[in-house]
Scaffold this motif. Sequence first.
Motif, PDB file in Angstrom:
ATOM      1  N   LEU A 136       0.810  -1.219   0.000  1.00  0.00           N
ATOM      2  CA  LEU A 136       0.000   0.000   0.000  1.00  0.00           C
ATOM      3  C   LEU A 136       0.843   1.268   0.000  1.00  0.00           C
ATOM      4  O   LEU A 136       0.296   2.371  -0.071  1.00  0.00           O
ATOM      5  CB  LEU A 136      -0.951  -0.020   1.196  1.00  0.00           C
ATOM      6  CG  LEU A 136      -2.038  -1.101   1.092  1.00  0.00           C
ATOM      7  CD1 LEU A 136      -2.787  -1.245   2.398  1.00  0.00           C
ATOM      8  CD2 LEU A 136      -3.007  -0.782  -0.046  1.00  0.00           C
ATOM      9  N   SER A 137       2.161   1.112   0.063  1.00  0.00           N
ATOM     10  CA  SER A 137       3.030   2.283  -0.112  1.00  0.00           C
ATOM     11  C   SER A 137       3.214   2.568  -1.597  1.00  0.00           C
ATOM     12  O   SER A 137       3.683   3.644  -1.978  1.00  0.00           O
ATOM     13  CB  SER A 137       4.400   2.042   0.541  1.00  0.00           C
ATOM     14  OG  SER A 137       5.118   1.034  -0.159  1.00  0.00           O
ATOM     15  N   SER A 138       2.838   1.588  -2.442  1.00  0.00           N
ATOM     16  CA  SER A 138       2.981   1.752  -3.889  1.00  0.00           C
ATOM     17  C   SER A 138       1.640   1.860  -4.612  1.00  0.00           C
ATOM     18  O   SER A 138       1.567   2.433  -5.699  1.00  0.00           O
ATOM     19  CB  SER A 138       3.765   0.568  -4.468  1.00  0.00           C
ATOM     20  OG  SER A 138       5.068   0.501  -3.937  1.00  0.00           O
ATOM     21  N   TYR A 139       0.586   1.282  -4.027  1.00  0.00           N
ATOM     22  CA  TYR A 139      -0.732   1.280  -4.674  1.00  0.00           C
ATOM     23  C   TYR A 139      -1.820   1.587  -3.655  1.00  0.00           C
ATOM     24  O   TYR A 139      -1.706   1.222  -2.483  1.00  0.00           O
ATOM     25  CB  TYR A 139      -1.032  -0.095  -5.294  1.00  0.00           C
ATOM     26  CG  TYR A 139      -0.083  -0.511  -6.384  1.00  0.00           C
ATOM     27  CD1 TYR A 139      -0.313  -0.158  -7.717  1.00  0.00           C
ATOM     28  CD2 TYR A 139       1.065  -1.255  -6.086  1.00  0.00           C
ATOM     29  CE1 TYR A 139       0.568  -0.540  -8.717  1.00  0.00           C
ATOM     30  CE2 TYR A 139       1.944  -1.638  -7.085  1.00  0.00           C
ATOM     31  CZ  TYR A 139       1.693  -1.285  -8.399  1.00  0.00           C
ATOM     32  OH  TYR A 139       2.565  -1.656  -9.392  1.00  0.00           O
ATOM     33  N   SER A 140      -2.861   2.251  -4.107  1.00  0.00           N
ATOM     34  CA  SER A 140      -4.028   2.420  -3.253  1.00  0.00           C
ATOM     35  C   SER A 140      -4.721   1.074  -3.140  1.00  0.00           C
ATOM     36  O   SER A 140      -4.493   0.168  -3.952  1.00  0.00           O
ATOM     37  CB  SER A 140      -4.992   3.456  -3.859  1.00  0.00           C
ATOM     38  OG  SER A 140      -5.559   2.940  -5.060  1.00  0.00           O
ATOM     39  N   PHE A 141      -5.587   0.914  -2.147  1.00  0.00           N
ATOM     40  CA  PHE A 141      -6.273  -0.366  -1.955  1.00  0.00           C
ATOM     41  C   PHE A 141      -7.097  -0.724  -3.187  1.00  0.00           C
ATOM     42  O   PHE A 141      -7.071  -1.866  -3.663  1.00  0.00           O
ATOM     43  CB  PHE A 141      -7.184  -0.306  -0.727  1.00  0.00           C
ATOM     44  CG  PHE A 141      -7.848  -1.619  -0.415  1.00  0.00           C
ATOM     45  CD1 PHE A 141      -7.211  -2.560   0.372  1.00  0.00           C
ATOM     46  CD2 PHE A 141      -9.105  -1.915  -0.932  1.00  0.00           C
ATOM     47  CE1 PHE A 141      -7.817  -3.778   0.648  1.00  0.00           C
ATOM     48  CE2 PHE A 141      -9.713  -3.131  -0.661  1.00  0.00           C
ATOM     49  CZ  PHE A 141      -9.072  -4.069   0.129  1.00  0.00           C
ATOM     50  N   ALA A 142      -7.823   0.252  -3.725  1.00  0.00           N
ATOM     51  CA  ALA A 142      -8.680  -0.003  -4.887  1.00  0.00           C
ATOM     52  C   ALA A 142      -7.853  -0.413  -6.103  1.00  0.00           C
ATOM     53  O   ALA A 142      -8.214  -1.350  -6.829  1.00  0.00           O
ATOM     54  CB  ALA A 142      -9.518   1.233  -5.197  1.00  0.00           C
ATOM     55  N   ASP A 143      -6.738   0.268  -6.318  1.00  0.00           N
ATOM     56  CA  ASP A 143      -5.880  -0.030  -7.469  1.00  0.00           C
ATOM     57  C   ASP A 143      -5.204  -1.392  -7.300  1.00  0.00           C
ATOM     58  O   ASP A 143      -5.102  -2.180  -8.250  1.00  0.00           O
ATOM     59  CB  ASP A 143      -4.826   1.067  -7.624  1.00  0.00           C
ATOM     60  CG  ASP A 143      -4.157   1.048  -8.997  1.00  0.00           C
ATOM     61  OD1 ASP A 143      -4.766   0.494  -9.941  1.00  0.00           O
ATOM     62  OD2 ASP A 143      -3.045   1.581  -9.130  1.00  0.00           O
ATOM     63  N   LEU A 144      -4.754  -1.674  -6.097  1.00  0.00           N
ATOM     64  CA  LEU A 144      -4.117  -2.954  -5.803  1.00  0.00           C
ATOM     65  C   LEU A 144      -5.080  -4.108  -6.059  1.00  0.00           C
ATOM     66  O   LEU A 144      -4.728  -5.111  -6.686  1.00  0.00           O
ATOM     67  CB  LEU A 144      -3.644  -2.975  -4.347  1.00  0.00           C
ATOM     68  CG  LEU A 144      -2.932  -4.248  -3.883  1.00  0.00           C
ATOM     69  CD1 LEU A 144      -1.521  -4.307  -4.449  1.00  0.00           C
ATOM     70  CD2 LEU A 144      -2.893  -4.312  -2.357  1.00  0.00           C
ATOM     71  N   THR A 145      -6.299  -3.942  -5.587  1.00  0.00           N
ATOM     72  CA  THR A 145      -7.330  -4.969  -5.759  1.00  0.00           C
ATOM     73  C   THR A 145      -7.608  -5.236  -7.239  1.00  0.00           C
ATOM     74  O   THR A 145      -7.655  -6.383  -7.673  1.00  0.00           O
ATOM     75  CB  THR A 145      -8.639  -4.529  -5.070  1.00  0.00           C
ATOM     76  OG1 THR A 145      -8.410  -4.417  -3.665  1.00  0.00           O
ATOM     77  CG2 THR A 145      -9.754  -5.522  -5.317  1.00  0.00           C
ATOM     78  N   GLU A 146      -7.787  -4.170  -7.993  1.00  0.00           N
ATOM     79  CA  GLU A 146      -8.117  -4.308  -9.408  1.00  0.00           C
ATOM     80  C   GLU A 146      -6.982  -4.960 -10.196  1.00  0.00           C
ATOM     81  O   GLU A 146      -7.206  -5.861 -11.010  1.00  0.00           O
ATOM     82  CB  GLU A 146      -8.455  -2.939  -9.997  1.00  0.00           C
ATOM     83  CG  GLU A 146      -9.080  -2.986 -11.381  1.00  0.00           C
ATOM     84  CD  GLU A 146     -10.401  -3.731 -11.411  1.00  0.00           C
ATOM     85  OE1 GLU A 146     -10.728  -4.327 -12.460  1.00  0.00           O
ATOM     86  OE2 GLU A 146     -11.103  -3.744 -10.377  1.00  0.00           O
ATOM     87  N   LYS A 147      -5.770  -4.512  -9.930  1.00  0.00           N
ATOM     88  CA  LYS A 147      -4.612  -5.075 -10.642  1.00  0.00           C
ATOM     89  C   LYS A 147      -4.391  -6.538 -10.274  1.00  0.00           C
ATOM     90  O   LYS A 147      -4.128  -7.381 -11.136  1.00  0.00           O
ATOM     91  CB  LYS A 147      -3.357  -4.250 -10.346  1.00  0.00           C
ATOM     92  CG  LYS A 147      -3.265  -2.960 -11.163  1.00  0.00           C
ATOM     93  CD  LYS A 147      -1.961  -2.244 -10.894  1.00  0.00           C
ATOM     94  CE  LYS A 147      -1.699  -1.144 -11.929  1.00  0.00           C
ATOM     95  NZ  LYS A 147      -2.781  -0.190 -12.063  1.00  0.00           N
ATOM     96  N   ALA A 148      -4.494  -6.855  -8.998  1.00  0.00           N
ATOM     97  CA  ALA A 148      -4.266  -8.227  -8.546  1.00  0.00           C
ATOM     98  C   ALA A 148      -5.283  -9.193  -9.145  1.00  0.00           C
ATOM     99  O   ALA A 148      -4.973 -10.351  -9.402  1.00  0.00           O
ATOM    100  CB  ALA A 148      -4.319  -8.292  -7.021  1.00  0.00           C
ATOM    101  N   ALA A 149      -6.497  -8.711  -9.384  1.00  0.00           N
ATOM    102  CA  ALA A 149      -7.557  -9.578  -9.902  1.00  0.00           C
ATOM    103  C   ALA A 149      -7.514  -9.727 -11.422  1.00  0.00           C
ATOM    104  O   ALA A 149      -8.057 -10.695 -11.961  1.00  0.00           O
ATOM    105  CB  ALA A 149      -8.920  -9.030  -9.484  1.00  0.00           C
TER     106      ALA A 149
END
Length: 217
Positions: A136-149
């Motif tokens: 989360l120091s590199s991605y917002s939660f929403a962005d992290l979730t979307e990219k990971a999926a």
Amino acid sequence: INELVIPDQCPVCGEPTEICTSEASETQTLHCTNAQCPAKQLKKFARFVSKDGLDIDGVSEQTIAKFINLGWINHYSDIFDLRNHATEIAALEGFGSKSATNILQSIDKSVDVEARRLLYALSIPMCGQDVCNRLLSSYSFADLTEKAATIDDAEYFAHIDGIGPEKSKSLINWFRQEENYQEVMRLQEILRITEPDLQPQGNRCAGLTFVVTGDVF
């Protein structure tokens, strides 16, 4: 010397066990093969409501176990529907109206949550507090979730300091499971998530030019 007997069945659900070997350290650990094993689910729910997770005061592991057995909780998001069982909670042995009110107030309070706490609370394998903070120091939660999926590269997050290929794969494999992804989507509709500020702080040096003379080490 007594020989160690490795159980071939889970003592809780009776399903077969398997020995898994970590790719990085080659450490071997024994796992139940049943993803829906009650013991596994209970520990996950306990982490979700824990102080380091959503910090839902008054909801212990024993309380979670009781709610699961009553059929009130099957997913993390079901915790936020417990108000529908307020009268029933108050009537449970050892609870009462005051305990029920305190539990429901704690649940209401937990709706405001920091992204790092939520990510940790999801019990994603290999995603402890430090890993969550780094992601989360590199991605917002929403962005992290979307990219990971949606990302095809299982090592997509490996470039982040302290993450590496194995942790990246674990995160992406978890989000690729439709049930997990849909549950996170439901939680994002329920919760008010505080995202970390990824922008540089302060502007005291904005517009200034520095000339450094001499040796710089």
